[in-house]
Design an enzyme around this catalytic site. Structure first.
Site, PDB file in Angstrom:
ATOM      1  N   LYS A  23       0.859  -1.186   0.000  1.00  0.00           N
ATOM      2  CA  LYS A  23       0.000   0.000   0.000  1.00  0.00           C
ATOM      3  C   LYS A  23       0.897   1.238   0.000  1.00  0.00           C
ATOM      4  O   LYS A  23       1.915   1.270   0.721  1.00  0.00           O
ATOM      5  CB  LYS A  23      -0.896  -0.024   1.237  1.00  0.00           C
ATOM      6  CG  LYS A  23      -1.959   1.064   1.284  1.00  0.00           C
ATOM      7  CD  LYS A  23      -2.892   0.861   2.483  1.00  0.00           C
ATOM      8  CE  LYS A  23      -4.008   1.883   2.542  1.00  0.00           C
ATOM      9  NZ  LYS A  23      -4.945   1.638   3.663  1.00  0.00           N
TER      10      LYS A  23
ATOM     11  N   SER B  72      -9.891   1.512   2.496  1.00  0.00           N
ATOM     12  CA  SER B  72      -9.029   2.326   1.676  1.00  0.00           C
ATOM     13  C   SER B  72      -7.922   1.543   0.964  1.00  0.00           C
ATOM     14  O   SER B  72      -7.327   2.056   0.019  1.00  0.00           O
ATOM     15  CB  SER B  72      -8.372   3.406   2.544  1.00  0.00           C
ATOM     16  OG  SER B  72      -7.523   2.821   3.511  1.00  0.00           O
TER      17      SER B  72
ATOM     18  N   SER C 221     -10.055  -0.859   6.748  1.00  0.00           N
ATOM     19  CA  SER C 221      -9.474  -0.699   5.411  1.00  0.00           C
ATOM     20  C   SER C 221      -8.735  -1.895   4.853  1.00  0.00           C
ATOM     21  O   SER C 221      -8.335  -1.875   3.684  1.00  0.00           O
ATOM     22  CB  SER C 221      -8.541   0.502   5.384  1.00  0.00           C
ATOM     23  OG  SER C 221      -9.292   1.673   5.247  1.00  0.00           O
TER      24      SER C 221
END
Ligand code: GLN
Length: 472
Positions: free
Chosen positions: A75, A150, A174
């Site tokens: 990420k 997310s 997330s």
């Protein structure tokens, strides 16, 4: 055996070359990345060099590690030395961290090969990856729908076969929600189990890094590789992280599974049906289903949307045009701050900063932030009482399957409701994970969430592995 586990074993023994493995994943990226947009940056050359180095170690009789040659996606809020780390925000434009996050170092030491940095909602604020400054990620299972967020890019990368495993961060859901929407396994570890050193902070008392994988065994391997004490994170737990090996094959005979009788409503009927099927499957496997109450669960969402923005407003004060990334020049310093922050932060990030600043302001602090902290305590107390009667609890991971683009962007509160079932574990600091358990509407995957008490990862994985065996 997990897919990554097997892959690493074959690279370690020299049966397969890491270089060939990596080429396969890079071709998958070439074939579909334009459509999916899982990545902010693909690191093809670095991955090839790394794979060659791993093959050299194996060829010379050395051991390249338990994740030897396994392609991993990170990420893009995890710091990578010399490699742009954007948080999918314009405000970090051009910034290259001078160090690697601890988890990145640990993956490298275990022999993993980083293939790229994945897209996210800006600063990890969102549930659909539509808040990225670089455009949304599409769900590889249905590109008209969101991958969740997310960590949508990390979930999509694994679901699309761009990486075998990936890392995300989970502040309020997330990792678990995008895992559910993309049909992969996603784990939020116990707070403090994994070092946050080098994770760009959103809400420091809630943020945790965790794995995405195609199966439970791979998620366990990845978690074991990144967990454990780190003096670089003062919230890191000093004790050794428990082994998850035995959990994967232990079964659930006699394990007490909590069904929360006062769980907040809001899950779609197809999701409810899969949760019911999960209870039945575990009962058939010898588990005991126990009704428990967690009255404060329902207040988690409101407490979170005060605590997380409050912490974010403080953490994001450092992006002022002086030390990092973007700077928009103006007549004086104050005007420069305003111009930089107005141009650099997207709408949702600005909304959170305003909410958080308001919640912390004199006169409102006790009414909002202080009260939210009391709710946080109540949730922890209710969980503790429930865990006197059960070992784990099950809920939906997401109230719905993957939804179409634009369907929640006009109403921030509708988006926040995606986090109803995931937030309480963050507030309590407990581990939780999403396991694919069949499909719901439009044949899209449904994730069942397994919740456990602090450092209850062994029993959580035990139940997750059983769900996986009975998912088909
Ligand atoms: N969707 C939640 C939010 O927008 C959770 C985000 C996260 O876990 N990083 O805050």
């Amino acid at each position: 055996m997990g897919r990554a586990v097997e892959l690493a074993a074959r690279v370690r023994s020299g049966e397969v070359r890491a270089a060939d493995v990596v080429e396969g994943y890079l071709s998958a990226i070439d074939a579909r990345e334009a459509e999916v947009h899982a990545f902010n940056l693909v690191l093809a050359e670095a991955a090839r060099e790394r794979a060659a180095a791993i093959d050299a170690v194996a060829a010379s009789g050395g051991d390249p590690g338990p994740l030897a040659g396994v392609p991993v996606a990170l990420k893009d809020n995890l710091c990578t030395r010399g490699v742009p780390t954007t948080c999918s925000s314009k405000i970090l434009d051009g910034w290259r961290p001078p160090y690697d996050a601890t988890v990145v170092e640990r993956l490298a030491a275990a022999g993993a090969v980083v293939v790229g940095k994945t897209n996210l909602d800006e600063f990890a604020m969102g549930s659909s990856t539509e808040n990225s400054a670089f455009g949304p990620t599409r769900n590889p299972l249905d590109v008209s729908r969101v991958p969740g967020g997310s960590s949508g890019g990390s979930a999509a990368a694994v679901a699309a076969g761009f990486a075998e495993v990936s890392l995300g961060s989970d502040t309020g859901g997330s990792i678990r929600q995008p895992a559910a929407l993309c049909g992969v396994v996603g784990v939020k570890p116990t707070y403090g189990a994994v070092s946050r050193h080098g994770l760009v902070a959103f809400a420091s008392s809630l943020d945790q890094i965790g794995p995405f994988a195609n199966d439970v065994a791979d998620a366990a391997l990845l978690l074991e590789s990144i967990a454990g004490h780190d003096p670089g994170d003062s919230t890191s737990i000093p004790e050794a992280f428990p082994s998850l090996d035995a959990s994967l094959t232990a079964g659930v005979e006699g394990v007490r599974i909590g069904r929360i009788s006062d769980l907040p409503a809001g899950a779609d009927a197809d999701v409810e049906a899969r949760l019911e099927a999960a209870f039945e499957a575990l009962a058939a496997a010898g588990a005991e289903i126990v009704d428990v109450e967690v009255p404060a669960f329902t207040y988690g969402l409101t407490a979170y949307y005060l605590i997380a923005p409050a912490e974010a407003s403080s953490n994001l004060a450092r992006y002022d045009g002086v030390r990092f990334g973007l700077r928009v020049d103006a007549a004086d310093t104050n005007a420069m701050y305003t111009a930089t922050r107005s141009a650099g932060f997207g709408d949702e990030v600005q909304r959170r900063i305003m909410l958080g600043t308001y919640a912390l302001s004199a006169g409102y602090y006790d009414a909002y932030y202080g009260k939210a902290l009391k709710v946080r305590r109540l949730i922890a107390d209710d969980f503790a009482r429930a865990y006197e009667r059960c070992d784990v609890m099950l809920t939906p991971a997401s109230p719905s399957v993957a939804f179409p683009f634009g369907s929640k962007t006009a109403d921030p509160f509708a988006m926040y409701l995606c986090d109803t079932y995931t937030i309480p574990s963050n507030l309590a600091g407990h581990p939780a994970m999403s396991v694919p358990f069949g499909s719901g509407a439009d044949d899209l995957p449904v994730g069942v969430q397994v919740l456990a008490p602090a450092l209850g990862e062994p029993v959580m994985f035990q139940v997750a592995a059983e769900l996986e065996r009975r998912a088909s």
